[in-house]
Write an enzyme that holds these catalytic residues in place. Structure first.
Site, PDB file in Angstrom:
ATOM      1  N   TYR A 149       0.823  -1.220   0.000  1.00  0.00           N
ATOM      2  CA  TYR A 149       0.000   0.000   0.000  1.00  0.00           C
ATOM      3  C   TYR A 149       0.856   1.269   0.000  1.00  0.00           C
ATOM      4  CZ  TYR A 149      -4.178  -2.640  -0.132  1.00  0.00           C
ATOM      5  OH  TYR A 149      -5.159  -3.468  -0.587  1.00  0.00           O
ATOM      6  N   ASN A 197     -12.727   2.988  -7.450  1.00  0.00           N
ATOM      7  CA  ASN A 197     -11.349   3.448  -7.279  1.00  0.00           C
ATOM      8  C   ASN A 197     -11.128   3.970  -5.870  1.00  0.00           C
ATOM      9  OD1 ASN A 197     -11.048   2.771  -9.935  1.00  0.00           O
ATOM     10  ND2 ASN A 197     -11.264   4.861 -10.694  1.00  0.00           N
ATOM     11  N   VAL A 198      -9.915   3.862  -5.422  1.00  0.00           N
ATOM     12  CA  VAL A 198      -9.575   4.262  -4.044  1.00  0.00           C
ATOM     13  C   VAL A 198      -8.614   5.454  -4.030  1.00  0.00           C
ATOM     14  CG1 VAL A 198     -10.020   1.963  -3.087  1.00  0.00           C
ATOM     15  CG2 VAL A 198      -7.730   2.495  -3.970  1.00  0.00           C
ATOM     16  N   HIS A 213     -15.144   1.148  -2.407  1.00  0.00           N
ATOM     17  CA  HIS A 213     -14.039   0.355  -1.862  1.00  0.00           C
ATOM     18  C   HIS A 213     -13.080   1.164  -1.000  1.00  0.00           C
ATOM     19  CE1 HIS A 213     -14.863  -2.552  -5.415  1.00  0.00           C
ATOM     20  NE2 HIS A 213     -15.642  -2.799  -4.385  1.00  0.00           N
ATOM     21  N   CYS A 223      -7.765   1.389  12.043  1.00  0.00           N
ATOM     22  CA  CYS A 223      -7.285   0.203  12.761  1.00  0.00           C
ATOM     23  C   CYS A 223      -7.994  -1.049  12.233  1.00  0.00           C
ATOM     24  CB  CYS A 223      -7.554   0.350  14.269  1.00  0.00           C
ATOM     25  SG  CYS A 223      -7.167  -1.159  15.197  1.00  0.00           S
ATOM     26  N   CYS A 252     -10.868  -0.056  16.020  1.00  0.00           N
ATOM     27  CA  CYS A 252     -10.779   1.101  16.934  1.00  0.00           C
ATOM     28  C   CYS A 252     -11.219   2.347  16.163  1.00  0.00           C
ATOM     29  CB  CYS A 252      -9.343   1.298  17.418  1.00  0.00           C
ATOM     30  SG  CYS A 252      -8.759  -0.120  18.369  1.00  0.00           S
ATOM     31  N   CYS A 291      -5.600   0.576  20.472  1.00  0.00           N
ATOM     32  CA  CYS A 291      -5.426  -0.766  21.065  1.00  0.00           C
ATOM     33  C   CYS A 291      -3.974  -1.142  21.266  1.00  0.00           C
ATOM     34  CB  CYS A 291      -6.150  -1.819  20.206  1.00  0.00           C
ATOM     35  SG  CYS A 291      -5.499  -1.972  18.540  1.00  0.00           S
ATOM     36  N   GLU A 318     -11.311  -1.801 -24.214  1.00  0.00           N
ATOM     37  CA  GLU A 318     -11.589  -3.242 -24.417  1.00  0.00           C
ATOM     38  C   GLU A 318     -13.055  -3.541 -24.115  1.00  0.00           C
ATOM     39  OE1 GLU A 318      -7.820  -3.701 -25.554  1.00  0.00           O
ATOM     40  OE2 GLU A 318      -9.346  -5.295 -25.552  1.00  0.00           O
TER      41      GLU A 318
HETATM   42  C1  BV8 Z   1     -17.728  -8.933  -0.502  1.00  0.00           C
HETATM   43  C2  BV8 Z   1      -9.880  -1.970  -2.744  1.00  0.00           C
HETATM   44  C3  BV8 Z   1     -18.910 -10.301   1.054  1.00  0.00           C
HETATM   45  C4  BV8 Z   1      -8.602  -2.636  -2.312  1.00  0.00           C
HETATM   46  C5  BV8 Z   1     -10.968  -3.631  -4.164  1.00  0.00           C
HETATM   47  C6  BV8 Z   1     -20.267 -12.177  -5.688  1.00  0.00           C
HETATM   48  C7  BV8 Z   1     -20.857 -11.373  -4.720  1.00  0.00           C
HETATM   49  C8  BV8 Z   1     -20.110 -10.870  -3.670  1.00  0.00           C
HETATM   50  C9  BV8 Z   1     -18.736 -11.138  -3.582  1.00  0.00           C
HETATM   51  C10 BV8 Z   1     -18.161 -11.927  -4.541  1.00  0.00           C
HETATM   52  C11 BV8 Z   1     -18.911 -12.448  -5.583  1.00  0.00           C
HETATM   53  N1  BV8 Z   1     -18.058 -13.164  -6.364  1.00  0.00           N
HETATM   54  C12 BV8 Z   1     -16.813 -13.108  -5.854  1.00  0.00           C
HETATM   55  C13 BV8 Z   1     -16.835 -12.388  -4.726  1.00  0.00           C
HETATM   56  C14 BV8 Z   1     -15.716 -12.127  -3.878  1.00  0.00           C
HETATM   57  C15 BV8 Z   1     -14.954 -10.877  -4.285  1.00  0.00           C
HETATM   58  C16 BV8 Z   1     -14.757 -10.724  -5.767  1.00  0.00           C
HETATM   59  O1  BV8 Z   1     -15.498 -10.005  -6.436  1.00  0.00           O
HETATM   60  N2  BV8 Z   1     -13.727 -11.380  -6.299  1.00  0.00           N
HETATM   61  C17 BV8 Z   1     -13.394 -11.257  -7.702  1.00  0.00           C
HETATM   62  C18 BV8 Z   1     -11.870 -11.189  -7.842  1.00  0.00           C
HETATM   63  C19 BV8 Z   1     -13.981 -12.428  -8.435  1.00  0.00           C
HETATM   64  N3  BV8 Z   1     -15.627  -9.705  -3.751  1.00  0.00           N
HETATM   65  C20 BV8 Z   1     -15.330  -9.338  -2.506  1.00  0.00           C
HETATM   66  O2  BV8 Z   1     -14.567  -9.938  -1.772  1.00  0.00           O
HETATM   67  C21 BV8 Z   1     -16.031  -8.087  -2.012  1.00  0.00           C
HETATM   68  N4  BV8 Z   1     -16.541  -8.360  -0.697  1.00  0.00           N
HETATM   69  O3  BV8 Z   1     -18.508  -9.129  -1.366  1.00  0.00           O
HETATM   70  O4  BV8 Z   1     -17.950  -9.322   0.824  1.00  0.00           O
HETATM   71  C22 BV8 Z   1     -18.357 -11.602   0.515  1.00  0.00           C
HETATM   72  C23 BV8 Z   1     -17.052 -11.961   0.840  1.00  0.00           C
HETATM   73  C24 BV8 Z   1     -16.541 -13.185   0.340  1.00  0.00           C
HETATM   74  C25 BV8 Z   1     -17.313 -14.004  -0.490  1.00  0.00           C
HETATM   75  C26 BV8 Z   1     -18.616 -13.592  -0.819  1.00  0.00           C
HETATM   76  C27 BV8 Z   1     -19.124 -12.414  -0.319  1.00  0.00           C
HETATM   77  C28 BV8 Z   1     -15.033  -6.942  -1.831  1.00  0.00           C
HETATM   78  C29 BV8 Z   1     -14.416  -6.561  -3.140  1.00  0.00           C
HETATM   79  C30 BV8 Z   1     -13.596  -5.265  -2.960  1.00  0.00           C
HETATM   80  C31 BV8 Z   1     -12.136  -5.551  -3.156  1.00  0.00           C
HETATM   81  N5  BV8 Z   1     -11.365  -4.309  -3.106  1.00  0.00           N
HETATM   82  N6  BV8 Z   1     -10.308  -2.463  -4.047  1.00  0.00           N
HETATM   83  C32 BV8 Z   1      -7.410  -2.157  -3.098  1.00  0.00           C
HETATM   84  O5  BV8 Z   1      -7.566  -1.365  -4.035  1.00  0.00           O
HETATM   85  O6  BV8 Z   1      -6.297  -2.584  -2.741  1.00  0.00           O
HETATM   86  S1  BV8 Z   1     -11.348  -4.202  -5.693  1.00  0.00           S
HETATM   87  C33 BV8 Z   1     -10.305  -3.505  -6.827  1.00  0.00           C
HETATM   88  O7  BV8 Z   1     -10.286  -4.387  -7.936  1.00  0.00           O
HETATM   89  C34 BV8 Z   1     -10.809  -2.215  -7.404  1.00  0.00           C
HETATM   90  O8  BV8 Z   1     -11.368  -1.393  -6.432  1.00  0.00           O
HETATM   91  C35 BV8 Z   1     -11.795  -2.639  -8.449  1.00  0.00           C
HETATM   92  O9  BV8 Z   1     -13.054  -2.850  -7.893  1.00  0.00           O
HETATM   93  C36 BV8 Z   1     -11.241  -3.962  -8.874  1.00  0.00           C
HETATM   94  C37 BV8 Z   1     -10.517  -3.837 -10.186  1.00  0.00           C
HETATM   95  O10 BV8 Z   1     -11.493  -3.737 -11.144  1.00  0.00           O
HETATM   96  P1  BV8 Z   1     -11.475  -2.547 -12.202  1.00  0.00           P
HETATM   97  O11 BV8 Z   1     -11.596  -1.242 -11.509  1.00  0.00           O
HETATM   98  O12 BV8 Z   1     -12.458  -2.880 -13.221  1.00  0.00           O
HETATM   99  O13 BV8 Z   1     -10.013  -2.586 -12.792  1.00  0.00           O
HETATM  100  P2  BV8 Z   1      -9.424  -3.675 -13.779  1.00  0.00           P
HETATM  101  O14 BV8 Z   1      -7.950  -3.506 -13.742  1.00  0.00           O
HETATM  102  O15 BV8 Z   1     -10.052  -4.994 -13.510  1.00  0.00           O
HETATM  103  O16 BV8 Z   1      -9.968  -3.217 -15.215  1.00  0.00           O
HETATM  104  C38 BV8 Z   1      -9.561  -1.980 -15.737  1.00  0.00           C
HETATM  105  C39 BV8 Z   1     -10.472  -1.706 -16.911  1.00  0.00           C
HETATM  106  O17 BV8 Z   1     -10.133  -0.424 -17.424  1.00  0.00           O
HETATM  107  C40 BV8 Z   1     -10.298  -2.716 -18.032  1.00  0.00           C
HETATM  108  O18 BV8 Z   1     -11.559  -3.074 -18.545  1.00  0.00           O
HETATM  109  C41 BV8 Z   1      -9.491  -1.917 -19.086  1.00  0.00           C
HETATM  110  O19 BV8 Z   1      -9.822  -2.318 -20.404  1.00  0.00           O
HETATM  111  C42 BV8 Z   1      -9.976  -0.527 -18.824  1.00  0.00           C
HETATM  112  N7  BV8 Z   1      -9.053   0.542 -19.196  1.00  0.00           N
HETATM  113  C43 BV8 Z   1      -7.703   0.495 -19.237  1.00  0.00           C
HETATM  114  N8  BV8 Z   1      -7.232   1.717 -19.615  1.00  0.00           N
HETATM  115  C44 BV8 Z   1      -8.319   2.539 -19.782  1.00  0.00           C
HETATM  116  C45 BV8 Z   1      -9.470   1.785 -19.512  1.00  0.00           C
HETATM  117  N9  BV8 Z   1     -10.716   2.307 -19.587  1.00  0.00           N
HETATM  118  C46 BV8 Z   1     -10.817   3.601 -19.961  1.00  0.00           C
HETATM  119  N10 BV8 Z   1      -9.757   4.395 -20.223  1.00  0.00           N
HETATM  120  C47 BV8 Z   1      -8.493   3.897 -20.153  1.00  0.00           C
HETATM  121  N11 BV8 Z   1      -7.438   4.681 -20.436  1.00  0.00           N
END
Ligand code: BV8
Length: 250
Positions: free
Chosen positions: A68, A103-104, A120, A128, A132, A155, A221
């Protein structure tokens, strides 16, 4: 200007309550690597979805903290782009704009968008891990002892972590509910720069399609939404968003 851009421009001009649902691609042209890009250098060999978890933090707090600090350093050296600015300026036309972002980086807030739902969290804040009280700005640490999680004043444990939602952690229910109602109430859904992989966030775009909202997607894409979209504009956010909203620079 292509016909599609002109059609999207008209949809945007007619909208009164647009929702902008944004992902990492929104900030790609600011220089912030997306998740799908291989993170450069040291992090090329790690999978962000393996590092952005509570388990990883418990197992190797120094590694996760360093991950991070590395990403925060990138955010500090980048700035919002013309796409962020155009969305913020779009409010000045008296529209009720809601930004729902995955986005974060805080860039939508930085450019003055007033209604930003951060699904997110915010990487530039800390809290914490054990709940906390308090969320506070992440300052560039001098790292006297090397990158380790700071000690929580509440804590006394070395449990300070970024104020983001990790994989396996639930989203803030109120934020998610407000995002879903913004989608229900909108008259246009604009999906920018997201691969739609992460749920429940991606479910908001699914919802918009399911309830028949005019749906404009901007992404270089195609995604699983592109063929169902009202308009799929193949291109970069920093170029296309200003073209359809007006560039907010004047
Ligand atoms: C949860 C913060 C309860 C941290 C992030 C169904 C329902 C619920 C949960 C799940 C489910 N299926 C699976 C899950 C579990 C999991 C999940 O989704 N896993 C995925 C990998 C399959 N979800 C969770 O755990 C969520 N919690 O639901 O809790 C639960 C728990 C467990 C099991 C069930 C339920 C929490 C998810 C939040 C995670 N935290 N961020 C950090 O940043 O470090 S997610 C993080 O990744 C981002 O915030 C964002 O959301 C994600 C990345 O996705 P994108 O933003 O789309 O980015 P990516 O790189 O993928 O794509 C970029 C795009 O931009 C591409 O399409 C590209 O073509 C395009 N692009 C590139 N250049 C450009 C462009 N577009 C325009 N202009 C350009 N120039």
């Amino acid at each position: 200007m292509t016909i599609q851009i002109e059609q999207a421009r008209r949809l945007a001009a007619q909208s009164k309550r647009p929702v902008f649902f944004t992902g990492a691609g929104m900030s790609a042209d600011s220089g912030i690597p997306t998740f799908r890009d291989a993170l450069t250098g040291l992090w090329a060999r790690y999978d962000p979805t393996e590092l952005a978890t509570g388990d990883a933090f418990a197992r190797d707090p120094k590694l996760v903290w360093s991950f991070y600090e590395y990403r925060r350093d990138i955010v500090r050296r980048c700035a919002p782009n013309a796409g962020h600015r155009a969305i913020a300026a779009f409010e000045r036309d008296g529209k009720q704009v809601a930004v729902v972002t995955q986005n974060v980086d805080g860039f939508h807030q930085l450019t003055g968008s007033s209604q930003v739902l951060c699904l997110h969290g915010n990487i530039m804040e800390n809290r914490c891990h054990h709940g906390c009280a308090g969320v506070f700005p992440a300052i560039a640490a001098a790292d006297p002892g090397g990158p380790v999680p700071p000690i929580c004043q509440g804590c006394g444990r070395r449990s300070i972590r970024p104020n983001v939602v990790w994989f396996g952690e639930t989203l803030d229910e109120d934020i998610l509910l407000r995002a879903a109602s913004a989608v229900h109430e909108c008259d246009l859904m604009v999906v920018v720069g997201t691969s739609g992989v992460v749920y429940p966030a991606a479910g908001l775009a699914d919802l918009a399609l399911r309830i028949g909202k005019p749906f404009v997607e901007i992404n270089p894409e195609p995604t699983s939404w592109s063929e169902k979209a009202t308009l799929y504009l193949r291109g970069r956010a920093s170029e296309i968003v200003p073209q359809i909203l007006g560039d907010g620079e004047h």
